[in-house]
Motif scaffolding. Structure first.
Motif, PDB file in Angstrom:
ATOM      1  N   ARG A 170       0.846  -1.185   0.000  1.00  0.00           N
ATOM      2  CA  ARG A 170       0.000   0.000   0.000  1.00  0.00           C
ATOM      3  C   ARG A 170       0.884   1.237   0.000  1.00  0.00           C
ATOM      4  N   GLY A 171       0.415   2.285  -0.655  1.00  0.00           N
ATOM      5  CA  GLY A 171       1.164   3.526  -0.687  1.00  0.00           C
ATOM      6  C   GLY A 171       0.926   4.346   0.566  1.00  0.00           C
ATOM      7  N   LEU A 172       1.974   4.991   1.047  1.00  0.00           N
ATOM      8  CA  LEU A 172       1.890   5.894   2.188  1.00  0.00           C
ATOM      9  C   LEU A 172       1.943   7.323   1.671  1.00  0.00           C
ATOM     10  N   GLN A 173       1.042   8.156   2.139  1.00  0.00           N
ATOM     11  CA  GLN A 173       0.878   9.484   1.566  1.00  0.00           C
ATOM     12  C   GLN A 173       2.046  10.413   1.827  1.00  0.00           C
ATOM     13  N   ASP A 174       2.699  10.273   2.983  1.00  0.00           N
ATOM     14  CA  ASP A 174       3.726  11.241   3.351  1.00  0.00           C
ATOM     15  C   ASP A 174       4.913  10.494   3.922  1.00  0.00           C
ATOM     16  N   ALA A 175       6.049  10.579   3.265  1.00  0.00           N
ATOM     17  CA  ALA A 175       7.259   9.923   3.765  1.00  0.00           C
ATOM     18  C   ALA A 175       7.731  10.531   5.072  1.00  0.00           C
TER      19      ALA A 175
END
Length: 462
Positions: free
Chosen positions: A325-330
């Motif tokens: 899943r992609g994470l919005q903010d590193a």
């Protein structure tokens, strides 16, 4: 199972009875979070359903620690590999077509049942559909095989350029497109109950019923852009084959990625999965048959990821299934404290023998201890040799400075003397009046009286 009743019409499939709306299909590769199973037969199910039917329906399961009279119990699984234990949850310890459990024996002699678990479905399976043949449920090409497995059909339709593959009656394969689902008629999951001719642990539809899959399951390459999804090893749910060289690009929306390995079984250290930054190509992690990934989420500071899998000429194993899943903010700490992590993999040019190993600090400490003990032992041996010489009334000649003395120093009782000269010391027998000692002492200087007194006290105590 060798002691259970034969499979009959009460075979139950492990998927949802009805297909949800297309955009929210629980079996879709883009919504894996709803699934508790990632193997086609639910062998990895570790949920808590303890009745043969969903939501409290069906018969209650017996506890696995109370089934010693049968082939499978907690005693037969001491390491917990099959998930058995002091509980009565549905499991699949023998590689059957889906999870099951023992039940109280009925008058008909039935003492086990399959479990109908809606949440135990393999992502990529879209459900069971009616196939009346006029028109066919899937409008593409078709074929039959006495060695049919799920992946055999998927591979056939993938090569034909279709999006969907359907298995029917254990030996038939049909191909189709997304538009076929719009006019498809869902069937109860229990209608797709036929075992695949080519694999006793897989189900291939039923009589007039199609089990439909997305062809991307088990593909050797792909480009994944959905916010979340699942990636399977090549040929999944079959075992991957030898000499496989596959890659998948993950670029979901967001600035970082989170991976979770649901299954990981590689044959040996030569079968390897690499995780690389898609932008720079740098190696972030590497796993193989001897170094599996950590349990729990693995978070990486990369907006896009490239997965590369290679197997050697002998590679054969179940492979892997991972969700992403992609994470919005590193900046939201994609590697929080407490999450399972592995050290960064060594660069490609690194010599494996020079790579840090978990036991390196212990090995270094052991080497230092060994060196210290050896040095002390040598010193003790030298000291014992010195004392033996002194007890034999020897003269010890040690390094010193200044002009030589004229003769040995005599003490009362035992006749011995200690002399010194640069660059090294010499020890010789020194009985009273020994002319050799007197001659050699011409080039040595005796120790001070206080030093000789201390040595005399030490020797007297021996």
């Amino acid at each position: 199972m060798d002691t259970r009743a034969p499979r009959g019409l009460f075979l139950l499939l492990l998927f949802l009875p009805l297909l949800p709306p297309r955009g929210a299909s629980a079996g879709s590769l883009h919504s894996p979070g709803l699934s508790e199973c990632f193997q086609v037969n639910g062998a990895d199910y570790r949920g808590h359903q303890n009745r043969t039917g969903p939501r409290g329906a069906g018969r209650p399961c017996l506890f696995w620690d109370q089934t010693q009279q049968h082939s499978y119990s907690s005693a037969s699984d001491p390491q917990g590999r099959w998930g058995l234990g002091p509980h009565n949850f549905c499991r699949n310890p023998d590689g059957d077509v889906q999870p099951w459990c023992y039940v109280a024996e009925t008058e008909e002699g039935i003492y086990w049942r399959y479990c109908d678990i809606p949440t135990c479905h393999m992502p990529g399976y879209l459900g069971c559909f009616v196939d009346s043949g006029a028109p066919p449920a899937l409008s593409g090409p078709s074929g039959t095989s006495t060695k049919l497995t799920v992946q055999v059909c998927l591979r056939f339709c993938r090569m034909k350029g279709y999006q969907l593959a359907g298995v029917e009656a254990g030996y038939a394969c049909f191909c189709g497109s997304e538009s076929d689902l719009d006019r498809g008629r869902p069937a109860p999951a229990t209608d797709c109950d036929q075992i695949c001719f080519g694999h006793p642990g897989q189900l291939c539809g039923g009589d007039g019923r199609l089990g439909i899959y997305e062809v991307s399951v088990g593909s050797c390459q792909g480009n994944w852009t959905a916010p979340q999804g699942v990636v399977y090893s090549p040929d999944f749910p079959d075992e991957y084959g030898p000499d496989r060289n596959c890659s998948w690009a993950l670029s979901p929306p967001g600035a970082a990625l989170e991976l979770t390995f649901r299954l990981f079984e590689l044959a040996d250290p030569r079968d390897r999965l690499e995780l690389r930054d898609a932008a720079s190509g740098s190696l972030l992690r590497a796993f193989d048959g001897a170094r599996p990934p950590p349990p729990g989420p693995l978070r990486l500071r990369a907006a896009a990821l490239l997965l590369i899998f290679r197997s050697d000429a002998r590679g054969h194993a179940q492979g892997f299934a991972l969700t992403y899943r992609g994470l919005q903010d590193a900046a939201d700490d994609p590697e929080p404290r407490g999450s399972a992590q592995t050290p960064a993999a060594p660069p490609d040019w690194a010599n494996v023998s020079c790579s840090p190993r978990p036991g390196a600090p212990e090995a270094a400490m052991g080497a230092r201890v060994f060196s210290t003990v050896t040095a002390i032992s040598v010193l003790l041996l030298l000291l014992l040799s010195l004392l033996r010489l002194l007890r034999r009334r020897s003269c010890l000649l040690a390094p010193g400075k200044g002009p030589p003395a004229l003769g040995p120093s005599r003490g009362p009782g035992r006749s011995w003397a200690v002399w010194y000269r640069r660059p090294r010391g010499v020890a010789l027998p020194c009985p009273p009046g020994d002319s050799q000692a007197v001659g050699l002492a011409a080039s040595y200087r005796p120790l001070s009286a206080s030093s000789q007194s201390s040595l005399r006290s030490l020797i007297s105590a021996l």
